[in-house]
Design an enzyme around this catalytic site. Sequence first.
Site, PDB file in Angstrom:
ATOM      1  N   SER A   1       3.692  -1.993  10.335  1.00 46.14           N
ATOM      2  CA  SER A   1       5.146  -2.077  10.536  1.00 46.14           C
ATOM      3  C   SER A   1       5.699  -3.471  10.205  1.00 46.14           C
ATOM      4  O   SER A   1       6.591  -3.968  10.888  1.00 46.14           O
ATOM      5  CB  SER A   1       5.511  -1.657  11.960  1.00 46.14           C
ATOM      6  OG  SER A   1       5.112  -0.317  12.192  1.00 46.14           O
TER       7      SER A   1
ATOM      8  N   GLU B   1      -6.734   4.944   7.872  1.00 43.38           N
ATOM      9  CA  GLU B   1      -6.487   6.352   7.540  1.00 43.38           C
ATOM     10  C   GLU B   1      -7.694   6.969   6.841  1.00 43.38           C
ATOM     11  O   GLU B   1      -7.995   8.156   7.017  1.00 43.38           O
ATOM     12  CB  GLU B   1      -5.208   6.461   6.688  1.00 43.38           C
ATOM     13  CG  GLU B   1      -3.970   6.152   7.535  1.00 43.38           C
ATOM     14  CD  GLU B   1      -2.796   5.543   6.788  1.00 43.38           C
ATOM     15  OE1 GLU B   1      -2.769   5.578   5.545  1.00 43.38           O
ATOM     16  OE2 GLU B   1      -1.900   5.003   7.470  1.00 43.38           O
TER      17      GLU B   1
ATOM     18  N   GLY C   1       2.808   2.399  10.771  1.00 45.86           N
ATOM     19  CA  GLY C   1       3.785   3.472  10.616  1.00 45.86           C
ATOM     20  C   GLY C   1       4.487   3.855  11.896  1.00 45.86           C
ATOM     21  O   GLY C   1       5.162   4.884  11.958  1.00 45.86           O
TER      22      GLY C   1
ATOM     23  N   HIS D   1      -9.404   1.394   4.930  1.00 50.86           N
ATOM     24  CA  HIS D   1      -8.142   1.606   5.642  1.00 50.86           C
ATOM     25  C   HIS D   1      -8.383   2.566   6.813  1.00 50.86           C
ATOM     26  O   HIS D   1      -9.171   3.508   6.700  1.00 50.86           O
ATOM     27  CB  HIS D   1      -7.088   2.181   4.694  1.00 50.86           C
ATOM     28  CG  HIS D   1      -5.708   2.105   5.267  1.00 50.86           C
ATOM     29  ND1 HIS D   1      -5.265   2.998   6.214  1.00 50.86           N
ATOM     30  CD2 HIS D   1      -4.707   1.213   5.087  1.00 50.86           C
ATOM     31  CE1 HIS D   1      -4.032   2.668   6.571  1.00 50.86           C
ATOM     32  NE2 HIS D   1      -3.669   1.586   5.899  1.00 50.86           N
TER      33      HIS D   1
ATOM     34  N   GLU E   1      -5.251  -4.592  10.575  1.00 47.36           N
ATOM     35  CA  GLU E   1      -4.213  -3.583  10.767  1.00 47.36           C
ATOM     36  C   GLU E   1      -4.455  -2.857  12.089  1.00 47.36           C
ATOM     37  O   GLU E   1      -5.246  -1.901  12.133  1.00 47.36           O
ATOM     38  CB  GLU E   1      -4.235  -2.571   9.618  1.00 47.36           C
ATOM     39  CG  GLU E   1      -3.965  -3.201   8.268  1.00 47.36           C
ATOM     40  CD  GLU E   1      -3.374  -2.193   7.294  1.00 47.36           C
ATOM     41  OE1 GLU E   1      -2.303  -2.486   6.760  1.00 47.36           O
ATOM     42  OE2 GLU E   1      -3.953  -1.113   7.106  1.00 47.36           O
TER      43      GLU E   1
ATOM     44  N   ASN F   1       0.872  -1.168   0.000  1.00 43.62           N
ATOM     45  CA  ASN F   1       0.000   0.000   0.000  1.00 43.62           C
ATOM     46  C   ASN F   1       0.909   1.218   0.000  1.00 43.62           C
ATOM     47  O   ASN F   1       1.502   1.552   1.032  1.00 43.62           O
ATOM     48  CB  ASN F   1      -0.901  -0.017   1.247  1.00 43.62           C
ATOM     49  CG  ASN F   1      -1.704   1.265   1.400  1.00 43.62           C
ATOM     50  OD1 ASN F   1      -1.758   2.080   0.479  1.00 43.62           O
ATOM     51  ND2 ASN F   1      -2.328   1.434   2.558  1.00 43.62           N
ATOM     52  N   TRP F   2       1.016   1.830  -1.164  1.00 40.48           N
ATOM     53  CA  TRP F   2       1.966   2.945  -1.287  1.00 40.48           C
ATOM     54  C   TRP F   2       1.472   4.208  -0.588  1.00 40.48           C
ATOM     55  O   TRP F   2       2.239   5.157  -0.412  1.00 40.48           O
ATOM     56  CB  TRP F   2       2.219   3.253  -2.775  1.00 40.48           C
ATOM     57  CG  TRP F   2       2.994   2.198  -3.508  1.00 40.48           C
ATOM     58  CD1 TRP F   2       3.434   0.987  -3.008  1.00 40.48           C
ATOM     59  CD2 TRP F   2       3.429   2.250  -4.873  1.00 40.48           C
ATOM     60  NE1 TRP F   2       4.111   0.294  -3.992  1.00 40.48           N
ATOM     61  CE2 TRP F   2       4.128   1.044  -5.138  1.00 40.48           C
ATOM     62  CE3 TRP F   2       3.304   3.185  -5.897  1.00 40.48           C
ATOM     63  CZ2 TRP F   2       4.686   0.759  -6.385  1.00 40.48           C
ATOM     64  CZ3 TRP F   2       3.856   2.909  -7.140  1.00 40.48           C
ATOM     65  CH2 TRP F   2       4.541   1.714  -7.375  1.00 40.48           C
ATOM     66  N   LYS F   3       0.189   4.273  -0.272  1.00 40.02           N
ATOM     67  CA  LYS F   3      -0.403   5.473   0.341  1.00 40.02           C
ATOM     68  C   LYS F   3      -0.146   6.700  -0.544  1.00 40.02           C
ATOM     69  O   LYS F   3      -0.102   6.554  -1.763  1.00 40.02           O
ATOM     70  CB  LYS F   3       0.113   5.648   1.780  1.00 40.02           C
ATOM     71  CG  LYS F   3      -0.092   4.365   2.607  1.00 40.02           C
ATOM     72  CD  LYS F   3       0.136   4.546   4.086  1.00 40.02           C
ATOM     73  CE  LYS F   3      -0.094   3.202   4.795  1.00 40.02           C
ATOM     74  NZ  LYS F   3       0.000   3.321   6.253  1.00 40.02           N
TER      75      LYS F   3
ATOM     76  N   GLY G   1       2.920  -1.066   4.208  1.00 40.82           N
ATOM     77  CA  GLY G   1       3.008   0.358   3.905  1.00 40.82           C
ATOM     78  C   GLY G   1       4.442   0.753   3.598  1.00 40.82           C
ATOM     79  O   GLY G   1       4.948   0.517   2.503  1.00 40.82           O
TER      80      GLY G   1
HETATM   81  P1  13P Z   1       3.197   0.457   7.623  1.00 42.04           P
HETATM   82  O1  13P Z   1       3.673  -0.854   7.019  1.00 42.04           O
HETATM   83  O2  13P Z   1       3.926   1.642   7.100  1.00 42.04           O
HETATM   84  O3  13P Z   1       3.125   0.376   9.102  1.00 42.04           O
HETATM   85  O4  13P Z   1       1.673   0.644   7.104  1.00 42.04           O
HETATM   86  C1  13P Z   1       0.789  -0.397   7.215  1.00 42.04           C
HETATM   87  C2  13P Z   1      -0.426  -0.051   6.457  1.00 42.04           C
HETATM   88  O5  13P Z   1      -1.166   0.845   6.826  1.00 42.04           O
HETATM   89  C3  13P Z   1      -0.697  -0.785   5.223  1.00 42.04           C
HETATM   90  O6  13P Z   1      -1.969  -0.515   4.740  1.00 42.04           O
END
Ligand code: 13P
Length: 251
Positions: A214, A98, A174, A96, A168, A9-11, A235
């Site tokens: 993470s 976020e 993150g 998600h 998640e 997930n590149w966000k 992520g």
């Molecule tokens: P991280 O791997 O950066 O913690 O993010 C996880 C995530 O939100 C994947 O959708």
Amino acid sequence: MRKNIVAGNWKMNTTLAEGVKLAKDVNEALKGFTPNCDVVIAVPFTHLASVNAVIDSSKLGLGAENCADHVKGAYTGEVSAAMVASTGATYVILGHSERRQYYGETSEILKTKVALALENNLTPIFCIGEVLEERENGSYLEVVKKQIEDALFEMSAADFSKLILAYEPVWAIGTGKTATDDQAEEMHAFIRKVIADKYGAEVAENTSILYGGSCKPSNAPQLFAKPNVDGGLIGGASLDAESFMGIVKAF
Ligand code: 13P
């Protein structure tokens, strides 16, 4: 049997040029070896068509990170499930944390998004997970159960079977703070039981449940060794082809 899946997930990261380069690097790394899992990258809307043009879709799946909760029309700035599908993408991340936290996505909205994704033959990667306070006060299992029930349990078994779930824990996203393999396994086994109670053992056994938060090449092998952890939603570590491939190779 359910699939093992590692999805990036590149966000909101990478310019178009950077994203195309990253996709090419992952695609190149997948040449000449067959991973023991499906590999998917979910990229910004602006990158979908260009990334689709440079990857081998038989080895690397492509997804969006969201889609609209309307079919089409006067929704300035939104991108529909049909538009996503028209780029060649076949997956979409929905729910998600976020999106829930910063853009007010409720279970009602997500219900519609999931339905529109399926109508357009997109495979939803549906995210659930508790915040730190809920982990600490011990309500985390109930919180995740309710997220699943509220958004997904009006679906038919046939439609539910098309979903991928991603657990998640928000406190692990993150933050560099990963759930332990036992914490992940407890939740994943619980989620599978919730699904079994609603849709039966066969649907539950066939549902892929990914872990996100993470996840890195160093901790992926331990997490993926757990019987109910069927892969990862990655992520930060998906923004570097080598670290992403390190996680793919954890299977
Ligand atoms: P991280 O791997 O950066 O913690 O993010 C996880 C995530 O939100 C994947 O959708």
